[in-house]
Design an enzyme around this catalytic site. Structure first.
Site, PDB file in Angstrom:
ATOM      1  CB  THR A 146       3.318  -4.123 -14.375  1.00  0.00           C
ATOM      2  OG1 THR A 146       2.089  -4.250 -15.091  1.00  0.00           O
ATOM      3  CG2 THR A 146       4.352  -3.912 -15.356  1.00  0.00           C
ATOM      4  N   GLY A 158      -1.645   0.438 -21.984  1.00  0.00           N
ATOM      5  CA  GLY A 158      -1.460   1.331 -20.736  1.00  0.00           C
ATOM      6  C   GLY A 158      -0.042   1.905 -20.881  1.00  0.00           C
ATOM      7  N   GLY A 175       1.889   0.703 -12.328  1.00  0.00           N
ATOM      8  CA  GLY A 175       0.858   1.480 -11.401  1.00  0.00           C
ATOM      9  C   GLY A 175      -0.582   1.858 -12.389  1.00  0.00           C
ATOM     10  N   GLY A 179      -2.027   2.895 -15.060  1.00  0.00           N
ATOM     11  CA  GLY A 179      -1.371   3.281 -16.476  1.00  0.00           C
ATOM     12  C   GLY A 179      -1.754   4.674 -17.006  1.00  0.00           C
TER      13      GLY A 179
END
Ligand code: ASP
Length: 326
Positions: free
Chosen positions: A193, A223, A245, A247
């Site tokens: 992400t 998420g 990270g 989610g």
């Protein structure tokens, strides 16, 4: 007496001008088990280069007295255009073989926010989220509605093929074959992400996050990245945060808002608040990942409980630096 007054006054003006002129932008390209032994120097260089390009684009905006909202949008857009990250072009595949993206953005002056999820074919999801931020009628749009809104805003759309990168396809087929839902690349647990936080010379903060989510995700799973308060938050009184990270943990821990609340209600510093949430609360929940955080005086934190996080920062009195490992 008058000399003393003049000195105090001119110091005050000096400090005020300095404070007003300060800008900072920090970005991330995902956290996870990013180990030196799994990297080639070519790959490392490519990541550093992509992070540098995003930081320079954001810096350019802020240098020209642009807003933090613009700076985070431009920086995230560039990372969305890179196949290296799990956002925009490099988005992972969902269970049905599609690339369904989510993104969010917030600004800290008026607390306006924009978010989208389950979106396909929009080249830069963060630009769609930004359009919504400026629209008083909505904060969060989903799927077809969000895509229709993108058309009305004349945002660039691209065919499915644009997102179909070979590497992501192989990842999806492998995950599907094993019946697993993977975090970007579970074999080395990398959350790709992207996100940015910025402070502009007017003292305004902004935060933005964009993702393709999880490989092989099912049932319209969303998420933390598009959820204001979990993956993204900004408030001029406290800080701007963008997370990356696993989610589900970031949603349950309401991570971004939690950091802000610890500053607002408990008087913690940015560093203390990040430590509390990322290194204690998330670790106890076994929630792997991290965040980038920036306060209204220009202090910033890279906080992560994973092996590494693609990240970097630059500012008016801060040389550009990018990092990968702990
Ligand atoms: N937070 C994202 C999600 O759970 C994953 C990531 O950070 O890469 O969708």
């Amino acid at each position: 007496m008058s000399v003393l007054f003049y000195t105090l006054n001119s110091n005050f003006i000096d400090i005020t001008i300095k404070k007003m002129k300060k800008f900072v932008i920090a970005i991330h390209g995902g956290a996870g088990t990013i180990l030196r032994k799994n990297m080639t120097s070519e790959k490392e260089d490519a990541y550093h280069e992509a992070l540098r390009a995003a930081l320079e684009a954001g810096q350019d905006i802020l240098n020209k007295k642009g807003t933090a909202i613009e700076a985070v949008t431009v920086a995230v857009s560039l990372m969305e255009d890179s196949p290296l990250f799990n956002a925009g072009k490099g988005s992972v595949y969902s269970h049905n073989g599609q690339n369904e993206m989510e993104a969010s953005i917030m600004e800290g002056e008026k607390l306006r926010a924009g978010a989208i999820a389950g979106v396909k074919n929009v080249k830069n999801p963060i630009q769609l989220a930004k359009s919504i931020l400026f629209d008083d009628d909505f904060v969060y749009l989903l799927g077809h509605g969000a895509e229709e809104y993108a058309d009305n805003q004349k945002l660039e759309k691209v065919a499915d093929e644009y997102f179909q990168t070979q590497f992501r396809k192989e990842q999806w087929l492998a995950a599907k074959g094993e019946g697993k839902v993977l975090l970007d690349h579970d074999s080395d647990k990398k959350f790709g992400t992207v996100g940015a936080v910025a402070l502009d010379i007017d003292g305004n903060l902004s935060a933005a996050t964009s993702t393709g989510g999880l490989t092989n995700k099912k049932y319209g799973r969303i998420g933390d990245s598009s959820v204001i308060g979990s993956g993204t938050y900004a408030n001029n009184n406290t800080c701007a945060i963008s997370c990356t990270g696993y989610g589900e943990f970031f949603l349950r821990a309401v991570v971004a808002y939690d950091v802000s609340c610890l500053m607002e209600y408990k008087g913690l510093s940015l560093k203390e608040a990040c430590e509390q949430v990322v290194m204690k609360k998330l670790v106890e929940m076994k929630g792997e990942g991290g965040l980038i955080a920036l306060d209204s005086t220009g202090n910033f934190e890279f906080s992560f409980n994973s092996e590494g996080m693609y990240r970097g920062a630059v500012g008016s009195d801060l040389a550009l630096k990018t990092y990968i490992y702990k």
